[in-house]
Design a protein around this motif. Structure first.
Motif, PDB file in Angstrom:
ATOM      1  N   ALA A 204      31.883  34.754 -37.075  1.00  0.00           N
ATOM      2  CA  ALA A 204      30.802  35.846 -37.926  1.00  0.00           C
ATOM      3  C   ALA A 204      30.339  36.907 -37.206  1.00  0.00           C
ATOM      4  O   ALA A 204      29.448  36.782 -36.577  1.00  0.00           O
ATOM      5  CB  ALA A 204      29.597  34.906 -38.445  1.00  0.00           C
ATOM      6  N   SER A 205      31.410  37.618 -36.887  1.00  0.00           N
ATOM      7  CA  SER A 205      31.207  38.948 -36.076  1.00  0.00           C
ATOM      8  C   SER A 205      30.397  38.705 -34.691  1.00  0.00           C
ATOM      9  O   SER A 205      29.408  38.817 -34.543  1.00  0.00           O
ATOM     10  CB  SER A 205      30.126  39.910 -36.862  1.00  0.00           C
ATOM     11  N   PRO A 206      31.243  38.078 -33.836  1.00  0.00           N
ATOM     12  CA  PRO A 206      30.698  37.742 -32.514  1.00  0.00           C
ATOM     13  C   PRO A 206      30.188  38.873 -31.656  1.00  0.00           C
ATOM     14  O   PRO A 206      30.935  39.864 -31.700  1.00  0.00           O
ATOM     15  CB  PRO A 206      31.751  36.912 -31.977  1.00  0.00           C
ATOM     16  N   ASN A 207      29.197  38.822 -31.174  1.00  0.00           N
ATOM     17  CA  ASN A 207      28.690  39.892 -30.196  1.00  0.00           C
ATOM     18  C   ASN A 207      28.414  39.395 -28.973  1.00  0.00           C
ATOM     19  O   ASN A 207      29.190  39.861 -28.074  1.00  0.00           O
ATOM     20  CB  ASN A 207      27.415  40.324 -30.880  1.00  0.00           C
ATOM     21  N   GLY A 208      27.264  38.504 -28.693  1.00  0.00           N
ATOM     22  CA  GLY A 208      27.112  38.342 -27.197  1.00  0.00           C
ATOM     23  C   GLY A 208      27.979  37.049 -26.885  1.00  0.00           C
ATOM     24  O   GLY A 208      28.263  36.436 -27.565  1.00  0.00           O
ATOM     25  N   TRP A 219      28.743  31.031 -24.521  1.00  0.00           N
ATOM     26  CA  TRP A 219      27.615  31.067 -25.382  1.00  0.00           C
ATOM     27  C   TRP A 219      28.018  32.146 -26.593  1.00  0.00           C
ATOM     28  O   TRP A 219      28.195  33.496 -25.788  1.00  0.00           O
ATOM     29  CB  TRP A 219      26.330  31.039 -24.752  1.00  0.00           C
ATOM     30  N   LEU A 220      28.263  32.240 -27.585  1.00  0.00           N
ATOM     31  CA  LEU A 220      28.489  32.963 -28.804  1.00  0.00           C
ATOM     32  C   LEU A 220      27.544  33.463 -29.532  1.00  0.00           C
ATOM     33  O   LEU A 220      27.057  32.694 -30.287  1.00  0.00           O
ATOM     34  CB  LEU A 220      29.694  32.848 -29.311  1.00  0.00           C
ATOM     35  N   SER A 221      26.831  34.749 -29.531  1.00  0.00           N
ATOM     36  CA  SER A 221      25.842  35.136 -30.489  1.00  0.00           C
ATOM     37  C   SER A 221      26.778  35.705 -31.529  1.00  0.00           C
ATOM     38  O   SER A 221      27.049  36.919 -31.429  1.00  0.00           O
ATOM     39  CB  SER A 221      24.966  36.048 -29.611  1.00  0.00           C
ATOM     40  N   GLN A 222      26.296  35.158 -32.875  1.00  0.00           N
ATOM     41  CA  GLN A 222      27.207  35.502 -34.034  1.00  0.00           C
ATOM     42  C   GLN A 222      26.307  36.386 -34.734  1.00  0.00           C
ATOM     43  O   GLN A 222      25.285  36.146 -35.398  1.00  0.00           O
ATOM     44  CB  GLN A 222      27.826  34.617 -34.668  1.00  0.00           C
ATOM     45  N   TYR A 223      26.476  37.921 -34.757  1.00  0.00           N
ATOM     46  CA  TYR A 223      25.950  38.682 -35.375  1.00  0.00           C
ATOM     47  C   TYR A 223      25.561  38.563 -36.771  1.00  0.00           C
ATOM     48  O   TYR A 223      24.217  38.792 -37.436  1.00  0.00           O
ATOM     49  CB  TYR A 223      26.594  40.071 -35.209  1.00  0.00           C
ATOM     50  N   ALA A 224      26.596  38.041 -37.639  1.00  0.00           N
ATOM     51  CA  ALA A 224      26.677  37.889 -39.279  1.00  0.00           C
ATOM     52  C   ALA A 224      25.941  36.659 -39.504  1.00  0.00           C
ATOM     53  O   ALA A 224      25.884  36.188 -40.712  1.00  0.00           O
ATOM     54  CB  ALA A 224      27.811  38.055 -39.743  1.00  0.00           C
ATOM     55  N   ALA A 225      25.625  35.650 -38.523  1.00  0.00           N
ATOM     56  CA  ALA A 225      25.379  34.426 -38.707  1.00  0.00           C
ATOM     57  C   ALA A 225      23.837  34.044 -38.253  1.00  0.00           C
ATOM     58  O   ALA A 225      23.149  33.172 -38.638  1.00  0.00           O
ATOM     59  CB  ALA A 225      26.207  33.207 -38.383  1.00  0.00           C
ATOM     60  N   ASN A 226      23.326  35.008 -37.251  1.00  0.00           N
ATOM     61  CA  ASN A 226      22.009  34.797 -36.567  1.00  0.00           C
ATOM     62  C   ASN A 226      21.959  33.264 -35.938  1.00  0.00           C
ATOM     63  O   ASN A 226      21.020  32.606 -36.075  1.00  0.00           O
ATOM     64  CB  ASN A 226      21.017  35.064 -37.400  1.00  0.00           C
ATOM     65  N   ARG A 227      23.041  33.034 -35.064  1.00  0.00           N
ATOM     66  CA  ARG A 227      23.086  31.567 -34.469  1.00  0.00           C
ATOM     67  C   ARG A 227      23.852  31.982 -33.016  1.00  0.00           C
ATOM     68  O   ARG A 227      24.487  32.807 -32.996  1.00  0.00           O
ATOM     69  CB  ARG A 227      23.488  30.719 -35.263  1.00  0.00           C
ATOM     70  N   ILE A 228      23.753  31.050 -32.215  1.00  0.00           N
ATOM     71  CA  ILE A 228      24.347  30.871 -31.074  1.00  0.00           C
ATOM     72  C   ILE A 228      25.450  29.892 -31.008  1.00  0.00           C
ATOM     73  O   ILE A 228      24.664  28.605 -31.128  1.00  0.00           O
ATOM     74  CB  ILE A 228      23.607  31.061 -29.786  1.00  0.00           C
TER      75      ILE A 228
END
Length: 344
Positions: A204-208, A219-228
């Motif tokens: 879901a659009s990974p960012n961090g 650790w993946l911060s997923q921008y479109a899911a608001n979860r790590i």
């Protein structure tokens, strides 16, 4: 990266502490649901950039400490010819522009343990470029599609050998965020050959993206899911042994952005659209919430997207941006910085 702005057919990553110097009461309950975690206030260190008239914004990202001890940052929305990479002496607060070009939108920066060069992700051009610590000798490490799909590199992290792990945001032009996020991936690049391998897709659009303190997972911060999510790597590092939602983040109308990890494995999560950082333990517990002074927020600072903790020290630095410009804030972290503490 923060502040994703659709522009010219790509989602531009316009894209971050805990027990700070000059903090408010650490037990004061936060109004956004973080009452169980200590709440502290970061201290403004210096202003780096103004809003660019050409792009209508400025966005500091990619904080990383170099071998010289200086802090390197990028300005995602800097227009052609304006400084896009800065070197900052955090002791003297001297800011030196070191690199620019006419086309890139750099969203993160990291020093490679393989060759010592500074690697920059360009979400606009689908490229990864490296430069010297002085900002010279630009070299294209990768450009173009990966496995036949458009590549939108956002943040990056290096393993112990210097192989690159990159979050591929890949939001498709014109599609709603829910649909656009289906192409998100984690891509690994071999340090020597630059050969890409898709480690995991359907994200879901990974960012961090930051390695765990033992380098066994990401650790993946997923921008479109608001979860790590926690992605455990296979032994060769080229695949996902497992992946599961690890932390559901209370983001409200904001989105999770970049992250960083300290020596005790705590995760520092930044936001696009909210000027704060939250810190979670590896077990998912929220340990701290770090905010900006209310007056600074009112003056036009709207996002705290990325954070770096100086290796071997508990001195932390947050990248803060908004209508008032691009700033660096400082704080005291829960633990010392390590390689994973450089925001990526």
């Amino acid at each position: 990266m923060t502040g994703r702005r659709a522009a010219g057919g790509f989602v531009a990553a316009v894209g971050a502490t805990v027990f700070l110097a000059g903090c408010t009461s650490p037990t004061e309950p936060a109004p956004d649901g973080t009452a169980d975690a200590p709440r502290t206030t970061a201290t403004q260190l210096l202003k780096v950039t103004e809003v660019h008239p050409e792009t209508g914004s400025t966005l500091l990202e990619g904080p990383t400490f170099g071998p010289d001890g200086d802090l390197y940052v990028v300005d995602v929305t800097a227009p052609a010819g304006e400084p896009k990479v800065f070197r900052i002496d955090v002791e003297t607060q001297d800011v030196m522009p070191i690199h620019t070009d006419d086309i890139s939108a750099f969203t993160s920066a990291q020093f490679s343990p393989y060759d010592g060069r500074l690697y920059l992700t360009d979400i606009a051009g689908g490229a990864i470029t490296s430069i010297t610590p002085e900002g010279e000798d630009p070299q294209v490490f990768h450009a173009g599609e990966v496995d036949g799909q458009r590549f939108s590199p956002d943040d990056l992290a290096f393993d112990e050998h210097g192989d690159l792990y990159v979050s591929d945001f890949t939001a498709f032009p014109g599609a709603p965020l829910e649909a656009a996020s289906l192409g998100g991936r984690v891509v690994r690049f071999d340090a020597e050959t630059a050969e890409p391998t898709v480690v995991l897709d359907g994200l879901a659009s990974p960012n961090g993206i930051s390695f765990t303190d033992d380098f066994r997972g990401l650790w993946l911060s997923q921008y479109a899911a608001n979860r790590i999510d926690l992605l455990t790597l296979t032994e060769d590092g080229k695949g996902a042994a497992s992946v599961h939602p690890a932390v559901y983040v209370d983001a409200g109308s904001a989105h999770v952005d970049s992250n960083a990890v300290d020596a005790e494995g705590n995760i520092y999560q930044g936001f696009e659209g909210s000027p704060r950082i939250v810190v979670h333990g590896a077990d998912g517990d929220e340990l701290a919430a770090i905010e900006l002074p209310a007056g600074d927020v009112a003056a036009g600072l709207s996002s705290a997207t990325n954070v770096a903790i100086e290796p071997g020290s508990d001195k932390g630095y947050i990248m803060v941006s908004g209508a008032a410009g691009g700033y660096v804030y400082e704080f005291t972290a829960l633990a010392e910085g390590i390689r994973q503490s450089n925001g990526g």
